[in-house]
Design a protein around this motif. Structure first.
Motif, mmCIF file in Angstrom:
data_model
loop_
_atom_site.group_PDB
_atom_site.id
_atom_site.type_symbol
_atom_site.label_atom_id
_atom_site.label_comp_id
_atom_site.label_asym_id
_atom_site.label_seq_id
_atom_site.Cartn_x
_atom_site.Cartn_y
_atom_site.Cartn_z
ATOM 1 N N GLY A 179 0.776 -1.245 0.000
ATOM 2 C CA GLY A 179 0.000 0.000 0.000
ATOM 3 C C GLY A 179 0.805 1.291 0.000
ATOM 4 N N HIS A 180 1.998 1.253 0.550
ATOM 5 C CA HIS A 180 2.785 2.489 0.633
ATOM 6 C C HIS A 180 3.303 2.954 -0.719
ATOM 7 C CE1 HIS A 180 2.447 2.504 4.855
ATOM 8 N NE2 HIS A 180 3.062 1.356 5.014
ATOM 9 N N PHE A 181 3.320 2.042 -1.684
ATOM 10 C CA PHE A 181 3.855 2.454 -2.982
ATOM 11 C C PHE A 181 3.103 1.844 -4.143
ATOM 12 C CE2 PHE A 181 5.801 -1.621 -3.493
ATOM 13 C CZ PHE A 181 6.205 -1.988 -2.208
ATOM 14 N N TRP A 182 2.019 1.127 -3.874
ATOM 15 C CA TRP A 182 1.286 0.520 -4.980
ATOM 16 C C TRP A 182 -0.189 0.388 -4.646
ATOM 17 C CZ3 TRP A 182 3.797 -0.008 -9.421
ATOM 18 C CH2 TRP A 182 3.126 -0.603 -10.480
ATOM 19 N N SER A 183 -1.014 0.426 -5.673
ATOM 20 C CA SER A 183 -2.444 0.205 -5.467
ATOM 21 C C SER A 183 -3.050 -0.455 -6.688
ATOM 22 C CB SER A 183 -3.145 1.532 -5.176
ATOM 23 O OG SER A 183 -3.024 2.386 -6.288
ATOM 24 N N GLU A 184 -4.031 -1.279 -6.438
ATOM 25 C CA GLU A 184 -4.775 -1.910 -7.519
ATOM 26 C C GLU A 184 -6.258 -1.850 -7.167
ATOM 27 O OE1 GLU A 184 -3.855 -2.841 -10.355
ATOM 28 O OE2 GLU A 184 -1.682 -2.950 -10.152
ATOM 29 N N SER A 185 -7.096 -1.864 -8.185
ATOM 30 C CA SER A 185 -8.531 -1.868 -7.954
ATOM 31 C C SER A 185 -9.110 -3.171 -8.481
ATOM 32 C CB SER A 185 -9.171 -0.689 -8.674
ATOM 33 O OG SER A 185 -8.918 -0.759 -10.051
ATOM 34 N N PHE A 186 -10.270 -3.543 -7.944
ATOM 35 C CA PHE A 186 -10.961 -4.731 -8.428
ATOM 36 C C PHE A 186 -11.147 -4.676 -9.935
ATOM 37 C CE2 PHE A 186 -12.753 -5.211 -4.049
ATOM 38 C CZ PHE A 186 -12.082 -6.387 -3.794
ATOM 39 N N GLY A 187 -11.471 -3.517 -10.398
ATOM 40 C CA GLY A 187 -11.740 -3.356 -11.823
ATOM 41 C C GLY A 187 -10.582 -3.815 -12.698
ATOM 42 N N GLN A 188 -9.377 -3.839 -12.118
ATOM 43 C CA GLN A 188 -8.216 -4.308 -12.868
ATOM 44 C C GLN A 188 -7.845 -5.737 -12.506
ATOM 45 O OE1 GLN A 188 -8.287 -2.075 -15.366
ATOM 46 N NE2 GLN A 188 -6.174 -2.767 -15.519
ATOM 47 N N ILE A 189 -8.033 -6.097 -11.250
ATOM 48 C CA ILE A 189 -7.572 -7.406 -10.780
ATOM 49 C C ILE A 189 -8.300 -8.548 -11.476
ATOM 50 C CG2 ILE A 189 -7.596 -8.933 -8.774
ATOM 51 C CD1 ILE A 189 -6.713 -6.614 -7.068
ATOM 52 N N TYR A 190 -9.619 -8.442 -11.601
ATOM 53 C CA TYR A 190 -10.370 -9.554 -12.197
ATOM 54 C C TYR A 190 -10.014 -9.799 -13.663
ATOM 55 C CZ TYR A 190 -12.927 -10.484 -7.989
ATOM 56 O OH TYR A 190 -13.237 -10.850 -6.721
ATOM 57 N N PRO A 191 -10.085 -8.801 -14.497
ATOM 58 C CA PRO A 191 -9.700 -9.041 -15.898
ATOM 59 C C PRO A 191 -8.250 -9.509 -16.035
ATOM 60 C CG PRO A 191 -10.511 -6.783 -15.598
ATOM 61 C CD PRO A 191 -10.620 -7.451 -14.294
#
Lengths: 180, 180
Positions: A34-46
């Motif tokens: 979390g301190h240097f990266w983030s992902e959203s569900f919208g990207q993780i699933y595809p």
DNA sequence: TGGTAGAAATATCTGGCAGATACAAGAAGG
DNA sequence: CCTTCTTGTATCTGCCAGATATTTCTACCA
């Protein structure tokens, strides 16, 4: 250019540590990176589906009907190394604080000062977070081969946050004088 | 939520200094705000049209047929202040260097060291840029009311870059030991 | 005069990506 | 048994970068 290669890197990296569901993946990325990266569900699933199709990731039919645990495959590990070896992709710069300060004359000196003060406070508590994290992880992970690498990312956060505080102090000093 | 409010802020801010064409706007944002902000044509044109429709920006029919010089209107200035007053929108964290270092065991220590070295070198030359810029602008703009604000954004860059160099030195030191 | 290279200028399209949202189903607790 | 929380899966909208296409201008040289 493969789709979502940035997201692929983070997903494969996380799965290289431990097999997980998509949901747990998001949690892990948020909590650990979390301190240097983030992902959203919208990207993780595809991304996960694409990786599965390419054979870099395999669905482990867990006991539960509804939960698919994903694990990385041999080709997935190879792909991860390939991705990690790619040149670092610079983020487009977008610093809202600096933009506001740059047009500070329009915004007004008092509001600028408030912004800088808030930034300083946030950095102060962020710094405490980092230091707690560093000590906790040093105890938990201190012996693992990953530790030196993890440690250096936290140290980067500490250096960066300290410099923010020092800059804020200088700026508040410069903005403190008499009336507008 | 108005479309592209982030881009609107930068566009209105730039036009508040001087009327420009869309093309010049991109140049100005890249050259002047480049250290902490970026915009692409793909955003500037639609944003300019939207702003024109809302009356925040006016097309000044220049002598030339083909070049539309845009200038900010009264309501545009009000809108700018409104936008600048909005809370700072945090960028989603996405630091490719840190991600690679975090999975450094997979990437290999030598490659990590190379990455940190490259980062240090980039920061070093960046720092020189900042210092040149600071001196040049101090001479050119030193008397204008905008100068204290502009100055503080450059100082932020200097603080940040210096902390990157210090962190890199510490990290290279830690990664220097004997064989893997 | 004309030709051409390069710049200034306008515009669109693709695809990565965040954030919001919807929804299902099990766990926990009263 | 009801409700609420957590886990889990998935999609949609819209912001946005970067690449690319196209059209004027300008400047310089022949």
């Amino acid at each position: 250019m493969a789709r979502s290669s940035q997201t692929q890197m983070a997903v494969l990296g996380a799965l290289s540590i431990e097999p997980m569901t998509a949901y747990a993946l998001r949690e892990a990325i948020r909590d650990v990176l979390g301190h240097f990266w983030s992902e959203s569900f919208g990207q993780i699933y595809p991304t996960l589906h694409a990786l599965e199709e390419e054979g870099h990731v395999r669905r482990r039919g867990g006991a539960r009907a509804r939960s698919s645990v994903f694990e990385i495959t041999g080709s997935g590990t190879a792909r991860l190394i390939e991705l990690l070896s790619e040149p670092v992709q610079e983020m487009p710069a977008r610093n809202g604080l600096m933009l506001r300060l740059f047009f500070g004359r329009t915004l007004g000196r008092d509001r600028c000062r408030d912004l800088v003060r808030a930034t300083r406070e946030a950095a102060e508590s962020q710094l405490k977070e980092y230091e707690k994290l560093l000590h906790r992880l040093a105890a938990e992970e201190g012996d693992t081969p990953d530790w030196p690498y993890i440690r250096t990312t936290i140290r980067a956060g500490i250096y960066h946050t300290r410099s923010t505080i020092a800059w804020a102090d200088e700026t508040l000093d410069a903005f403190s004088g008499g009336p507008e």
